[in-house]
Design a protein around this motif. Structure first.
Motif, PDB file in Angstrom:
ATOM      1  N   VAL A 358       0.312   0.011   1.895  1.00  0.00           N
ATOM      2  CA  VAL A 358       1.890  -0.437   1.666  1.00  0.00           C
ATOM      3  C   VAL A 358       2.331   0.934   3.619  1.00  0.00           C
ATOM      4  N   ALA A 359       1.662   1.118   3.671  1.00  0.00           N
ATOM      5  CA  ALA A 359       2.139   1.628   5.188  1.00  0.00           C
ATOM      6  C   ALA A 359       1.366   1.723   5.890  1.00  0.00           C
ATOM      7  N   SER A 360       2.352   1.568   7.358  1.00  0.00           N
ATOM      8  CA  SER A 360       2.128   0.781   8.672  1.00  0.00           C
ATOM      9  C   SER A 360       1.164   1.676   9.083  1.00  0.00           C
ATOM     10  N   GLU A 361      -0.478   0.938  10.377  1.00  0.00           N
ATOM     11  CA  GLU A 361      -0.594   1.679  11.067  1.00  0.00           C
ATOM     12  C   GLU A 361      -1.079   3.277  11.187  1.00  0.00           C
ATOM     13  N   ASP A 362      -0.283   3.640  11.696  1.00  0.00           N
ATOM     14  CA  ASP A 362       0.292   4.540  12.325  1.00  0.00           C
ATOM     15  C   ASP A 362       0.318   6.294  10.701  1.00  0.00           C
ATOM     16  N   ASN A 474       6.438  -3.370  -3.087  1.00  0.00           N
ATOM     17  CA  ASN A 474       6.465  -3.720  -1.401  1.00  0.00           C
ATOM     18  C   ASN A 474       5.131  -4.321  -1.187  1.00  0.00           C
ATOM     19  N   SER A 475       3.717  -4.282  -1.620  1.00  0.00           N
ATOM     20  CA  SER A 475       2.853  -4.556  -1.397  1.00  0.00           C
ATOM     21  C   SER A 475       2.981  -5.395  -1.409  1.00  0.00           C
ATOM     22  N   ALA A 480       2.925 -11.172   1.737  1.00  0.00           N
ATOM     23  CA  ALA A 480       4.417 -12.215   1.676  1.00  0.00           C
ATOM     24  C   ALA A 480       4.544 -12.817   2.441  1.00  0.00           C
ATOM     25  N   ALA A 481       5.026 -11.769   3.341  1.00  0.00           N
ATOM     26  CA  ALA A 481       5.838 -11.433   4.991  1.00  0.00           C
ATOM     27  C   ALA A 481       4.679 -11.877   5.812  1.00  0.00           C
ATOM     28  N   THR A 482       3.563 -11.083   5.997  1.00  0.00           N
ATOM     29  CA  THR A 482       2.624 -11.602   7.024  1.00  0.00           C
ATOM     30  C   THR A 482       2.131 -12.761   6.681  1.00  0.00           C
TER      31      THR A 482
END
Length: 525
Positions: A358-362, A474-475, A480-482
């Protein structure tokens, strides 16, 4: 009133001709900032476990004289040592204090501090020197810091974390000016304790890198210390927070003590001092009885059934019993309800993988590094448990390093297999195409409710393996958003993206996107 004139500083003592100079330490720390070991929210144990303010995360493993703690304050040392006694009235005997830190530590007015690399303030420094070199570095660092304070009017600039964050990339700190009254080295703290009632305090440094498996010689060093000591001798394990490295030491100590006790009971059985049934019952009650059940106990990843671990069990069947043994020790050294600790060194592998998902790529970079280190640590613990079960009953005639040399394929197995995880979630392509068809229909606005439910079902199925809780929620929301953005027809997608770009700091969660999609229809101008 006239300002009082300051006295001239004392003249430096003349150098004695021919006096030997102290050798330099193994590394130069003069430009390294100092950071407090303490921070808000450092104590993370539940309220059911006694809290000691001067000794964060202090706990004992049920049934063992094995204790863990974060770096205590100066006054906290005595409190911890008093807690190791079987009863308050007992006179302190021998106590084994294991410092699992590589980084040097000093005390400023009773609070522990450690140097940090100027380019990486949010991690403890990772250095590789001998125990003797590290101890000398620690002494010289304390001396240098005391001199620096004196030259700066008894003031030092120090850093402090604002709160705990497992991912180093999420940590925040502040720099403050600290008025200093006294600087002490660790050796001074230990000497004072021995002089004030704890003559039996024996300190051992086992330099372990944070969150990683110890070097093989560290296993051997610890074994050499413990194997000839009675199982009743208390052991205290320390690192900065009292979490990963501390738990690691507690696990190894419990395993060694368990094998000591079971081996002695079986020797008593062999000479008919205790009956076979009695020995069997004693061993079962203390070391094999069932632990409290948890909701996710049947999850294969919670049980440590990763590809590289399954390969280990298949190719080296002796490790099946080793895994079974170490898994129970990991549980009693881990969090409640099975244990009294902070971290389960098996379950943390998949728990960190969930955070990675669930983390951002960075931030995924740091999470992935932790996952690989955790996997390697768990692998090595299984290997050590297998070795201890084989060698322990006979008195450990060979070292763990020797055992690993005899099974050298294990080193390449974990090196090549620790990243055999599903790093990217695979989604059901057929269901994704079905969602695209629903979105492309002329009457998609009329079916928006059905579309939303279908997307949520899609996200739920994708993350069906995650346990209920905030990470799973959160996952699902993120997917769902993407997913909604991915299935939008180009003309609607352009309008929605343009609106989001106008408010880059706004919330772009799933519900917000649904609102934008329902407003910007294909036939709107």
């Amino acid at each position: 009133m006239a300002e009082e004139s300051q006295a001239d500083p004392p003249a430096p003592a003349p150098e004695v001709a021919g006096a030997p100079k102290a050798p330099p330490p193994c590394m130069d720390l003069t430009e390294f900032p100092i950071k407090s070991d303490f921070f808000d929210g450092m104590h993370m144990l539940p309220e059911t476990i006694e809290k000691i303010d001067s000794a964060p995360n202090f706990r004992q493993v049920n049934g063992f004289p094995v204790f863990g703690v974060g770096q205590p304050s100066e006054e906290g040392f005595k409190t911890v040592l008093e807690k190791t006694k079987a009863s308050p009235e007992d006179k302190p005997g021998k106590i084994l204090w294991f410092n699992f830190r590589k980084e040097p530590v000093l005390y400023i007015d009773g609070t522990p501090y450690a140097p940090r690399d100027p380019s990486d303030l949010h991690r403890n420094i990772n250095i590789n020197f001998s125990t003797e070199q590290l101890d000398y570095l620690e002494r010289t660092f304390a001396d240098f810091t005391a001199e620096k304070s004196q030259k700066n009017n008894q003031t030092l600039k120090v850093h402090k974390d604002l709160a705990f964050a497992e991912n180093p990339m999420e940590r925040e700190a502040e720099e403050v000016d600290l008025k200093v009254e006294q600087v002490k080295g660790m050796h001074e703290i230990y000497d004072t304790l021995r002089a004030t009632g704890f003559e039996g305090l024996a300190v051992h440094r086992i330099p372990v890198t944070e969150e990683r498996a110890p070097a093989e010689y560290c296993f051997d060093h610890m074994l050499d210390i413990l194997k000839d000591e009675p199982a009743s001798v208390p052991c205290v394990f320390v690192d900065q927070i009292g979490r990963g490295r501390t738990t690691l030491g507690m696990v190894i100590a419990c395993l060694i003590k368990e094998i000591q006790i079971t081996s002695e009971l079986r020797r008593m059985e062999e000479i008919d001092l205790v009956s076979k049934d009695t020995v069997k019952d004693l061993i079962h009650q203390k070391f094999e009885s069932a632990l409290p059940k948890c909701q996710d106990d049947d999850d294969p990843f919670i049980k440590g059934e990763f590809d590289v671990i399954k390969e280990l069990l298949e190719k080296f069947p002796a490790t099946i019993e080793g895994k079974k043994k170490i898994d129970r020790v990991l549980d009693i050294c881990g969090p409640t309800p099975k244990g009294t600790g902070l971290q389960n060194l098996r379950e943390c592998v998949i728990e960190t993988k969930w955070k990675y998902d669930v983390a951002s790529e960075d931030k995924q970079v740091a999470w992935k590094g932790l996952i690989l280190d955790f996997m390697e640590r768990y692998f090595y613990l299984i290997c050590f448990a297998t070795y201890a079960l084989e060698e322990g009953p006979g008195g450990y005639n060979h070292s763990f390093s020797w055992w690993m040399d005899e099974h050298k394929d294990l080193r390449s197995m974990i090196d090549q297999g620790k990243d055999k995880l599903e790093w990217y979630r695979t989604v059901d392509a057929a269901k994704l195409e079905h969602l695209k068809d629903m979105m492309s229909a002329p009457n998609y606005k009329e079916n928006l409710g059905t579309l939303i439910r279908t997307i949520y079902d899609f996200a739920f199925v994708t993350y069906a393996d995650l346990p209920r809780g905030p990470i799973k929620n959160n996952s699902m929301r993120r997917l769902a958003a993407t997913t909604l953005l991915d299935i939008l027809p180009p003309d609607i997608a352009d309008r929605v993206n343009k609106k989001m770009e106008e408010d880059p700091n706004g919330s772009h969660d799933f519900l917000t996107l649904v609102g934008l999609v329902s407003y910007y229809g294909a036939d709107d101008d």
